[in-house]
Enzyme design. Structure first.
Site, PDB file in Angstrom:
ATOM      1  N   SER A  67       0.848  -1.186   0.000  1.00 28.85           N
ATOM      2  CA  SER A  67       0.000   0.000   0.000  1.00 28.85           C
ATOM      3  C   SER A  67       0.886   1.238   0.000  1.00 28.85           C
ATOM      4  O   SER A  67       1.985   1.227   0.547  1.00 28.85           O
ATOM      5  CB  SER A  67      -0.908  -0.006   1.232  1.00 28.85           C
ATOM      6  OG  SER A  67      -1.828   1.059   1.184  1.00 28.85           O
ATOM      7  N   ASP A  68       0.379   2.279  -0.604  1.00 31.81           N
ATOM      8  CA  ASP A  68       1.075   3.558  -0.567  1.00 31.81           C
ATOM      9  C   ASP A  68       0.048   4.669  -0.671  1.00 31.81           C
ATOM     10  O   ASP A  68      -0.984   4.503  -1.328  1.00 31.81           O
ATOM     11  CB  ASP A  68       2.084   3.685  -1.706  1.00 31.81           C
ATOM     12  CG  ASP A  68       3.112   4.756  -1.404  1.00 31.81           C
ATOM     13  OD1 ASP A  68       4.095   4.435  -0.710  1.00 31.81           O
ATOM     14  OD2 ASP A  68       2.912   5.903  -1.824  1.00 31.81           O
ATOM     15  N   GLN A  69       0.331   5.771  -0.014  1.00 27.23           N
ATOM     16  CA  GLN A  69      -0.596   6.895  -0.021  1.00 27.23           C
ATOM     17  C   GLN A  69       0.118   8.145  -0.506  1.00 27.23           C
ATOM     18  O   GLN A  69       1.234   8.443  -0.075  1.00 27.23           O
ATOM     19  CB  GLN A  69      -1.137   7.133   1.392  1.00 27.23           C
ATOM     20  CG  GLN A  69      -2.203   8.202   1.446  1.00 27.23           C
ATOM     21  CD  GLN A  69      -2.771   8.315   2.844  1.00 27.23           C
ATOM     22  OE1 GLN A  69      -2.120   8.856   3.723  1.00 27.23           O
ATOM     23  NE2 GLN A  69      -3.960   7.786   3.037  1.00 27.23           N
TER      24      GLN A  69
END
Length: 187
Positions: A67-69
């Site tokens: 995941s990455d934001q």
């Protein structure tokens, strides 16, 4: 069943623990710099996928969650502030504006891969200098994109949050992640 979270984020690990997933955390150590002309949403997805690919090289039989934001205000990417002055500046910029938080998620099991980006709109209320100072002093969110923790006192900074997956704002869209894990037979 081995589940690996391709991250060193304690926030993402805590989210998985809330749904009884005890994932092993392994930092993928990839270059997270944006590519030239890359849009924030595309960057979040690319990085989520890249994290799972990196870990899969070392654990090909595991189920891997990446995941990455990427947060953006009017096209400007807001990273993790790292220190008080930068966090203060970010919150001043966000005051009275709507910020987009693009959270990419990828679940990989063997050669099967499912991915998506959940976008959360956060409308900040008009913040005074005193509001920002008091918030930063109490919560010290220097390791959080956008300089706040929505799971804590950060909610006091907002006027509105709009998202299909509220946990996405914390860094891992759990509704989407659990759907992908079920589809791959890992939950």
């Amino acid at each position: 069943m081995d589940i690996i979270l391709a991250s060193s984020s304690r926030y993402r690990k805590q989210l998985l623990a809330q749904v009884n997933i005890n994932a092993q955390c392994i930092a993928p150590n990839i270059d997270e710099a944006a590519h030239a002309q890359e849009q924030p949403k595309a960057q979040a997805l690319r990085l989520a996928i890249a994290k799972t690919h990196h870990i899969a090289q070392h654990a090909p039989h595991a189920t891997i969650i990446g995941s990455d934001q990427v947060a953006s205000l009017n096209g400007t990417v807001l990273g993790k502030p790292g220190r008080y002055a930068k966090a203060f500046q970010q919150l001043q910029m966000q005051s009275g504006h709507t910020v987009l938080f693009h959270t990419g998620v990828c679940v990989r099991k063997g050669s099967a891969l499912l991915s998506d980006v959940i976008t959360t709109e956060v409308e900040f209320r008009a913040l005074t200098t005193a509001d920002i100072e008091a918030y930063l002093k109490q919560e010290q969110p220097f390791d959080c994109a956008g300089s706040f923790k929505s799971e804590g006192l950060g909610l006091s900074l907002f006027k509105r949050i709009t998202s299909d997956d509220p946990s996405a704002l914390i860094g891992l869209p759990l509704i989407t992640t659990l759907s992908f894990l079920r589809a791959l037979g890992s939950y």
